[in-house]
Structure formats: C-alpha cells, structure tokens
Design an enzyme around this catalytic site. Structure first.
Site, short mmCIF file in Angstrom:
data_model
loop_
_atom_site.label_atom_id
_atom_site.label_comp_id
_atom_site.label_asym_id
_atom_site.label_seq_id
_atom_site.Cartn_x
_atom_site.Cartn_y
_atom_site.Cartn_z
N ASP A 34 0.84 -1.19 0.00
CA ASP A 34 0.00 0.00 0.00
C ASP A 34 0.88 1.25 0.00
O ASP A 34 1.62 1.49 0.95
CB ASP A 34 -0.89 -0.03 1.25
N ASP A 35 0.84 2.00 -1.09
CA ASP A 35 1.64 3.24 -1.22
C ASP A 35 3.14 2.97 -1.26
O ASP A 35 3.94 3.78 -0.78
CB ASP A 35 1.35 4.21 -0.07
N CYS A 43 -5.64 4.49 -3.85
CA CYS A 43 -5.83 3.11 -3.36
C CYS A 43 -7.04 2.37 -3.91
O CYS A 43 -6.92 1.40 -4.66
CB CYS A 43 -5.92 3.11 -1.84
N LYS A 69 -6.34 -5.70 3.64
CA LYS A 69 -7.16 -4.53 3.32
C LYS A 69 -8.16 -4.82 2.21
O LYS A 69 -7.80 -5.33 1.15
CB LYS A 69 -6.23 -3.37 2.93
N HIS A 112 -11.23 -2.23 1.29
CA HIS A 112 -11.34 -0.88 0.74
C HIS A 112 -12.19 -0.81 -0.53
O HIS A 112 -11.92 -0.01 -1.43
CB HIS A 112 -9.95 -0.30 0.46
N HIS A 162 1.67 2.34 4.09
CA HIS A 162 0.72 3.45 4.20
C HIS A 162 0.81 4.08 5.59
O HIS A 162 1.09 3.38 6.57
CB HIS A 162 -0.69 2.88 3.97
N ASP A 192 -0.42 -0.70 -4.91
CA ASP A 192 -1.67 -0.17 -5.45
C ASP A 192 -1.50 1.18 -6.12
O ASP A 192 -2.36 1.61 -6.88
CB ASP A 192 -2.75 -0.09 -4.35
N ASN A 193 -0.42 1.86 -5.86
CA ASN A 193 -0.10 3.15 -6.51
C ASN A 193 1.32 3.52 -6.11
O ASN A 193 2.00 2.77 -5.41
CB ASN A 193 -1.09 4.24 -6.12
N LYS A 204 2.04 9.47 -5.02
CA LYS A 204 0.62 9.14 -4.89
C LYS A 204 -0.24 10.38 -5.16
O LYS A 204 0.10 11.48 -4.72
CB LYS A 204 0.36 8.61 -3.48
#
Length: 444
Positions: free
Chosen positions: A16-17, A56, A112, A114, A200, A263-264, A279
């Site tokens: 994540d991130d 995300c 996660k 989301h 994240h 995810d990014n 991001k």
C-alpha cells in the site's frame, strides 16, 4: 500429477503506497529488502508495470474486476471512505476471486479490502470464502483503529464480525496468511489475496507502539521520517519472506504464482527515482509500481519490459488457472502470460488514466505519454526522459494530437466525474482533502 498439469496456487501480495525504488532490487540503497530481492532473482521483475490509479481503492476496483474502475460508481474517485456505505463493489459483479472459486479454488482475502463497507459490501459477498482484515483504507498498526480516541471502533474483522488482536498489523497479516496456507487441502488449489496496509501512514514501525499511543491524527503531518519508513518497509519484506517460507514448508512454492506489487506510487518518504511524482499524481512516480512475479514451475527468471497494468492480472491469472473472464464482463486488461512464457513478443500498449479529470489525465502509447495537469499539457518520451522534463508536444504535434483525442474518446465510454462524486453524503470535516497541502506544494 506433475506441476505442469496442476492448476497453480496463487498468492497475490499487494503493498500500500509503496514507491518505485523502495525495494533494494529497484534501487533503494539506504536499506535492504532481501526476501523480495530473492523473489525477483528467481522470477520476473517488471520494469514498466503500472497501477490502474494513483490512489488506493480505485486501483483495487481495477484489480478485482479486471476492468477500468471508471465503469463503476465506487471506482470513480478517492477516498472511497466518504461514501463507502453507499458505493462499493456490486455483489453481482464477477471478480477475480469469484471466477477462481468457480474454477475450483479455495479463496481468501487477508488484509485490506477498501471496496465498500458493510452491510452492503464486503469480501465474503464478492468471491472470497474467508476474510481477515480491515474494511477501510487505513488503520493504526497497533490499535487497529481507523482513527484515534477511545470511542473509535477497531476496523479489524474475521469475516463480518469485529475481532481484537494484539500486535503489529503487518506481522498479524503475515501470521494469518502463513497459518491459512498451512491449513489448505493438498487436492484443491488456493487463491490468497494478501493485501498489506504497509507502508501506508500512520508512520509507525514494528517497535513504535508508543507512537500509536501518542497519535492525535493517523495522517500526522508532523510525524514520520526516513528511518521509520525504512523500518516499515523492512517489516513488509520480512512478512513476505515468512509467507514464501510457508509455501516452501508445504511443498507448493514451485507451482504457486506469487505476485508482489503496489496499489499506486509512494508517498512523502518513498524513493521514486528515476521518476518524479507521488501518490495522487499521474506523473510516473504516482502510477509506475514495483512488480514481481514468481512461478518456478512454469516461468524462467527474467526482467520483463512488457508494459502492463493492474487490471491485466485478472485475465492473466484466470488463463493460468485454465479459465477466462465472464463473457458479459470482458476484461479491459490483457493476458500477459504468453509474453512471459516466450510465446509472444513484447508489444506496445495504449493505457489511460484520469484523476479528478478536470485536474489530471494521462495516456501512454509506446514510448510516448500524454499528460495534462490543470491547464498544462505535455508529451513526454518516458523511455528516454524518465523524469518527464522535456515537453515534446511541439516536436511531435501529430503524436500529441492523437493521444489527446484518444484520451477524450476513451473517457467518453465511462461514468463522468461530477460534483456529486465529491459532495454526496459528505460532512464538511470529511470533505476536506487530506492531500491538498502536499499537492499544492507540487503545483497540482
């Protein structure tokens, strides 16, 4: 039955991130990520892999449906938390886990989600047989809450039931995943989505429980540093190593497809060199992501220059499992397995992005990328000019005009971004854009 004849197991690991160069195999020099480096050495390391979005939940819609997220109301913008009780992944939409489950797989999401909140949405309603993790976008690593204060409930669930656990969240997820793998029956293939929240925010390392106790805002602008971020990424690396070891201990590693990606792009403490951006930005640093794939039984170690994107994983993994996307919901992605197996040459792709479409839009074709930020338009050669500094729109006017029009034609196929997307059901305090100060500093 040999590995070549069996359906492969699949473990999809999503960070994540995570920034492009946050792994040592991608250029990080301040710390090492030995477990992920080993995965890269024995598998495929992608050099031109993209996320479906610079944020995300939008990318997660692309991953689970294999389609551009803009086909669904919940995938339009970020953060989904604003309307997660109203908009999410429709329960009747075919998904990567539901299609694999129909093909005989045991399925689980650990980590996660989301993609919309209970009671209307959730992993168990969209193809997963088991879920342990958080429904929202971020939680504290020790309190497991999406906010601070005694009255804030934990966002930690076993299925649809709130649970309590003690420990650092990255490690809890690794332990749950390892245990689940060990419990799987030998005769049935499995699909595990292991979606970490690391790295994240909040900026909390595995020995920093005191930081969690003192937080007044999980997004703490005054918190974090490169040292803490390194501890978070190293913890993530160790967690991946633990899961790989669980696969080896069970004797299934060789015929398990293990994918690791983000995810990014990364946030404030990430390393994105040789790209710029982060991001929420459609510069390369916001959408180009580190991506690794291991499948020793079927793929030779290699560095792949194939341009790929998150939504490619649905058709690719379904093909590996001997099945295909639902005919009523054709994938916008592409099966890249023939390229990785040497059965097809690397080929050009045309890909598109938008983020608050009035503000940012992008298209890539071959080596060229069209980018619009506010009222400024650019054409970059992202193979030669990775920093996106030399604007070539006047040197290549035909390419610029073609990609600009191609983006307009593509955008017309999808749900529009209206004012309602940002304001419906939003209270003033939630409506405030957490990323506005950082974007303003970058001229976005």
């Amino acid at each position: 039955m040999s590995d070549a004849e069996k359906q492969p197991n699949i473990v999809f690991i999503l960070a994540d991130d995570l920034g492009w160069a946050d792994l040592s195999v991608y250029g990080q020099t301040q710390y090492q990520t030995p477990h992920l480096d080993a995965l890269a050495a024995g598998g495929v390391r992608f050099t031109q892999a993209y996320a479906n979005s610079a944020v995300c939940s939008a990318t997660r819609f692309g991953l689970i449906t294999g389609r551009y997220q803009y086909r669904l109301r919940g995938g339009l913008e970020e953060p989904l938390v604003r309307t997660a009780h109203l908009h999410g992944l429709p329960t009747d939409h075919p998904t990567l886990p539901s299609l694999l489950r129909d093909a005989g797989y045991e399925t689980a999401l650990i980590g996660k989600w989301h993609l919309g909140n209970l009671p209307n949405y959730g992993p168990l309603k969209s193809g997963y047989n088991r879920f342990f993790g958080n429904y929202g976008g971020a939680i504290d690593y020790f309190t497991h809450k999406p906010g601070v204060g005694a009255a804030v409930p934990r966002d930690l669930y076993e299925g649809e039931v709130p649970v309590e656990r003690v420990g650092y969240y990255t490690q809890l997820l690794a332990d749950e995943a390892s245990s689940w793998i060990a419990q799987q029956a030998e005769e049935k293939p499995f699909f595990l989505s292991l979606h970490f929240t690391a790295p994240h925010w909040p900026w909390v390392g595995p020995e920093d429980e005191h930081v969690s106790r003192d937080l007044t805002d999980l997004f703490h602008y005054d918190g974090g540093n490169l040292h803490t971020y390194a501890k978070m990424v190293r913890s993530l690396d160790a967690a991946v190593g633990q899961v790989v070891q669980a696969l080896k201990a069970k004797g299934v590693f060789d015929n398990t497809i293990v994918i690791f990606t983000s995810d990014n792009g990364g946030e404030r403490f990430s390393k994105t060199w040789p790209f710029t951006g982060q991001k929420t930005e459609l510069l390369e640093g916001g959408i180009r992501v580190p991506t690794l794939l291991s499948w020793p039984a079927r793929l030779q170690p290699q560095v792949s220059e194939q341009v790929t994107i998150t939504m490619d994983w649905l058709p690719t993994l379904l093909s590996a499992a001997g099945t295909a996307p639902h005919p009523d919901y054709p994938s916008d992605g592409e099966n890249i397995l023939p390229v990785l197996q040497g059965q097809a040459p690397v080929h050009e792709r045309r890909l598109f992005w938008r983020y608050k479409a009035q503000r940012q839009r992008a298209a890539r074709e071959g080596r060229f990328k069209y980018l619009r930020i506010n009222d400024n338009e650019f054409l970059f050669d992202v193979e030669d000019d990775t920093l996106e500094r030399a604007n070539l729109k006047d040197q290549h006017p035909a390419v610029f005009a073609r990609l600009r029009q191609a983006w307009e034609d593509w955008n017309a196929q999808f749900l529009p971004i209206t004012d309602e997307v940002f304001t419906h059901g939003v209270t003033p305090d939630i409506q405030a854009d957490r990323y506005a100060p950082e974007r303003a500093n970058r001229g976005l």
